[in-house]
Design a protein around this motif. Structure first.
Motif, PDB file in Angstrom:
ATOM      1  N   THR A  60      19.182  25.385 -25.592  1.00 57.38           N
ATOM      2  CA  THR A  60      18.438  24.210 -26.049  1.00 57.38           C
ATOM      3  C   THR A  60      17.014  24.664 -26.368  1.00 57.38           C
ATOM      4  O   THR A  60      16.223  24.936 -25.464  1.00 57.38           O
ATOM      5  CB  THR A  60      18.440  23.098 -24.989  1.00 57.38           C
ATOM      6  OG1 THR A  60      17.963  23.620 -23.739  1.00 57.38           O
ATOM      7  CG2 THR A  60      19.845  22.558 -24.788  1.00 57.38           C
ATOM      8  N   LEU A  61      16.711  24.750 -27.654  1.00 53.63           N
ATOM      9  CA  LEU A  61      15.421  25.269 -28.100  1.00 53.63           C
ATOM     10  C   LEU A  61      14.335  24.211 -28.073  1.00 53.63           C
ATOM     11  O   LEU A  61      13.144  24.536 -28.014  1.00 53.63           O
ATOM     12  CB  LEU A  61      15.557  25.829 -29.518  1.00 53.63           C
ATOM     13  CG  LEU A  61      16.628  26.905 -29.720  1.00 53.63           C
ATOM     14  CD1 LEU A  61      16.601  27.401 -31.149  1.00 53.63           C
ATOM     15  CD2 LEU A  61      16.441  28.054 -28.741  1.00 53.63           C
ATOM     16  N   ALA A  62      14.724  22.955 -28.148  1.00 54.85           N
ATOM     17  CA  ALA A  62      13.765  21.847 -28.097  1.00 54.85           C
ATOM     18  C   ALA A  62      14.493  20.616 -27.594  1.00 54.85           C
ATOM     19  O   ALA A  62      15.704  20.476 -27.795  1.00 54.85           O
ATOM     20  CB  ALA A  62      13.157  21.578 -29.474  1.00 54.85           C
ATOM     21  N   ALA A  63      13.775  19.745 -26.931  1.00 58.90           N
ATOM     22  CA  ALA A  63      14.350  18.498 -26.420  1.00 58.90           C
ATOM     23  C   ALA A  63      13.250  17.461 -26.304  1.00 58.90           C
ATOM     24  O   ALA A  63      12.084  17.803 -26.052  1.00 58.90           O
ATOM     25  CB  ALA A  63      15.012  18.714 -25.056  1.00 58.90           C
ATOM     26  N   ASN A  64      13.613  16.199 -26.489  1.00 57.93           N
ATOM     27  CA  ASN A  64      12.616  15.153 -26.254  1.00 57.93           C
ATOM     28  C   ASN A  64      12.547  14.846 -24.755  1.00 57.93           C
ATOM     29  O   ASN A  64      13.299  15.413 -23.947  1.00 57.93           O
ATOM     30  CB  ASN A  64      12.901  13.909 -27.097  1.00 57.93           C
ATOM     31  CG  ASN A  64      14.239  13.259 -26.770  1.00 57.93           C
ATOM     32  OD1 ASN A  64      14.877  13.567 -25.772  1.00 57.93           O
ATOM     33  ND2 ASN A  64      14.664  12.346 -27.627  1.00 57.93           N
ATOM     34  N   ARG A  65      11.626  13.959 -24.392  1.00 54.89           N
ATOM     35  CA  ARG A  65      11.389  13.701 -22.961  1.00 54.89           C
ATOM     36  C   ARG A  65      12.638  13.171 -22.273  1.00 54.89           C
ATOM     37  O   ARG A  65      12.975  13.588 -21.156  1.00 54.89           O
ATOM     38  CB  ARG A  65      10.227  12.710 -22.802  1.00 54.89           C
ATOM     39  CG  ARG A  65       9.896  12.393 -21.365  1.00 54.89           C
ATOM     40  CD  ARG A  65       8.594  11.632 -21.263  1.00 54.89           C
ATOM     41  NE  ARG A  65       7.456  12.523 -21.461  1.00 54.89           N
ATOM     42  CZ  ARG A  65       6.191  12.113 -21.543  1.00 54.89           C
ATOM     43  NH1 ARG A  65       5.907  10.824 -21.470  1.00 54.89           N
ATOM     44  NH2 ARG A  65       5.222  12.977 -21.697  1.00 54.89           N
ATOM     45  N   LEU A  66      13.381  12.277 -22.935  1.00 56.91           N
ATOM     46  CA  LEU A  66      14.586  11.717 -22.309  1.00 56.91           C
ATOM     47  C   LEU A  66      15.680  12.770 -22.226  1.00 56.91           C
ATOM     48  O   LEU A  66      16.460  12.793 -21.270  1.00 56.91           O
ATOM     49  CB  LEU A  66      15.069  10.502 -23.107  1.00 56.91           C
ATOM     50  CG  LEU A  66      16.251   9.721 -22.527  1.00 56.91           C
ATOM     51  CD1 LEU A  66      16.000   9.329 -21.069  1.00 56.91           C
ATOM     52  CD2 LEU A  66      16.537   8.481 -23.369  1.00 56.91           C
ATOM     53  N   GLY A  67      15.731  13.676 -23.196  1.00 60.31           N
ATOM     54  CA  GLY A  67      16.699  14.770 -23.131  1.00 60.31           C
ATOM     55  C   GLY A  67      16.440  15.679 -21.952  1.00 60.31           C
ATOM     56  O   GLY A  67      17.366  16.088 -21.241  1.00 60.31           O
ATOM     57  N   ARG A  68      15.170  15.988 -21.716  1.00 67.01           N
ATOM     58  CA  ARG A  68      14.827  16.829 -20.562  1.00 67.01           C
ATOM     59  C   ARG A  68      15.117  16.101 -19.253  1.00 67.01           C
ATOM     60  O   ARG A  68      15.520  16.723 -18.268  1.00 67.01           O
ATOM     61  CB  ARG A  68      13.358  17.247 -20.641  1.00 67.01           C
ATOM     62  CG  ARG A  68      13.060  18.216 -21.780  1.00 67.01           C
ATOM     63  CD  ARG A  68      11.643  18.779 -21.701  1.00 67.01           C
ATOM     64  NE  ARG A  68      10.642  17.744 -21.959  1.00 67.01           N
ATOM     65  CZ  ARG A  68      10.191  17.415 -23.169  1.00 67.01           C
ATOM     66  NH1 ARG A  68      10.670  18.025 -24.233  1.00 67.01           N
ATOM     67  NH2 ARG A  68       9.259  16.476 -23.316  1.00 67.01           N
ATOM     68  N   ALA A  69      14.928  14.774 -19.245  1.00 63.63           N
ATOM     69  CA  ALA A  69      15.221  14.012 -18.030  1.00 63.63           C
ATOM     70  C   ALA A  69      16.724  13.966 -17.759  1.00 63.63           C
ATOM     71  O   ALA A  69      17.156  14.048 -16.608  1.00 63.63           O
ATOM     72  CB  ALA A  69      14.669  12.591 -18.165  1.00 63.63           C
ATOM     73  N   LEU A  70      17.513  13.837 -18.816  1.00 64.02           N
ATOM     74  CA  LEU A  70      18.969  13.790 -18.631  1.00 64.02           C
ATOM     75  C   LEU A  70      19.478  15.111 -18.063  1.00 64.02           C
ATOM     76  O   LEU A  70      20.311  15.127 -17.156  1.00 64.02           O
ATOM     77  CB  LEU A  70      19.653  13.486 -19.967  1.00 64.02           C
ATOM     78  CG  LEU A  70      21.178  13.345 -19.915  1.00 64.02           C
ATOM     79  CD1 LEU A  70      21.596  12.168 -19.033  1.00 64.02           C
ATOM     80  CD2 LEU A  70      21.747  13.178 -21.320  1.00 64.02           C
TER      81      LEU A  70
END
Length: 294
Positions: A134-144
């Motif tokens: 995962t090269l990039a993620a939004n805040r909710l993606g990182r929380a999940l």
């Protein structure tokens, strides 16, 4: 590296799973192989047994599309397996000398793609490469995927998390299915890019450290991530059933944007809202702490 071993093992594994009855062939006497004999596959594909034997020994160099199609039909390959067979044929043979010396170029996430991912605050979204980093993620993606991001040894790689972190077997409600899909996706990429050193190193690391990965890799099953349903058990919000869409970027980077969503008026939608609220609050607290330190 040469892909002959991969070709040979794949063809044998597909031949072994088909019975003569399934292929419409008579079965006489005692059989020493679990599936079809080489000669039976050759007959079904319309080639000589000598030619098929050459193919099963791993030599796909120069094989025509018509022969590959006949082979796919004889072995009852699905669309993903057929694509994989074509990838193996294209990659057959040693790498050109110049290609062997060339350093792999790591694709980067374009700023416009990063903005798209960040611009979906109510949906977990990621940018993923062909090795499932995962090269990039939004805040909710990182929380999940908070447990994956908290484990530095995973390197934000979904497959490392699945096989090396014990929490993954609880996080993925159907861990076995997810793990097999991930292994199958790596198998597809290995067929396309047998000279990708980082991919080879990742597969070697997984094979060395995980018995489960080694067994799944040995099955030679293949998989392409498109749409699916993900059942997760998040440590904060509990059970989630989310729809996953994987959209490949229209360039040569091999990157994909992965987005999770929940149907309206479901428990999963409420759980995502709760997780989004929690991650926003946590993010604000971290930003405040970072500002005070400065």
């Amino acid at each position: 590296m040469d892909n002959r071993d991969a070709v040979s093992a794949f063809l044998r594994s597909r031949r072994d799973r088909i019975t003569p009855e399934q292929a419409g062939l008579p079965a006489y006497g005692q059989r020493r192989v679990p599936g079809l004999r080489r000669g039976e596959v050759a007959t079904l594909a319309g080639v000589s047994i000598e030619y098929y034997t050459r193919l099963e020994r791993g030599n796909l160099r120069g094989v025509s599309d018509s022969v590959l199609d006949a082979l796919a039909h004889a072995l009852r390959l699905d669309d993903t397996e057929r694509m994989y067979l074509y990838d193996l044929a294209r990659a057959a043979g040693p790498a050109p000398e110049a290609r062997g010396r060339q350093r792999a170029v790591r694709p980067t996430v374009r700023p416009s793609v990063a903005r798209i991912v960040e611009g979906m605050p109510e949906l977990p979204a990621y940018v993923m490469n062909n090795r499932l980093d995962t090269l990039a993620a939004n805040r909710l993606g990182r929380a999940l995927y908070s447990e994956m991001y908290a484990d530095a040894t995973c390197g934000a790689n979904v497959v490392r998390f699945a096989f090396f972190n014990a929490a993954a077997r609880r996080f993925y409600t159907d861990w076995e299915r997810m793990a097999r899909f991930a292994v199958g996706a790596l198998r597809i990429e290995a067929g396309k890019n047998p000279y990708d050193r980082e991919l080879s190193n990742l597969i070697g690391e997984l094979s060395t450290r995980s018995d489960a990965f080694r067994v799944m890799w040995g099955s030679h099953d293949v998989h392409v991530f498109r749409e699916s349903t993900k059942r997760l058990n998040h440590p904060l919000v509990g059970d989630l059933e989310l729809d996953q869409e994987t959209m490949s970027l229209p360039d040569e980077s091999g990157l994909s944007v992965v987005v999770y969503s929940a149907p309206p008026a479901t428990a999963a939608e409420e759980a995502l809202k709760l997780l989004a609220s929690w991650s926003a609050t946590t993010g604000q607290e971290q930003d405040a702490q970072s500002t005070s330190v400065r």
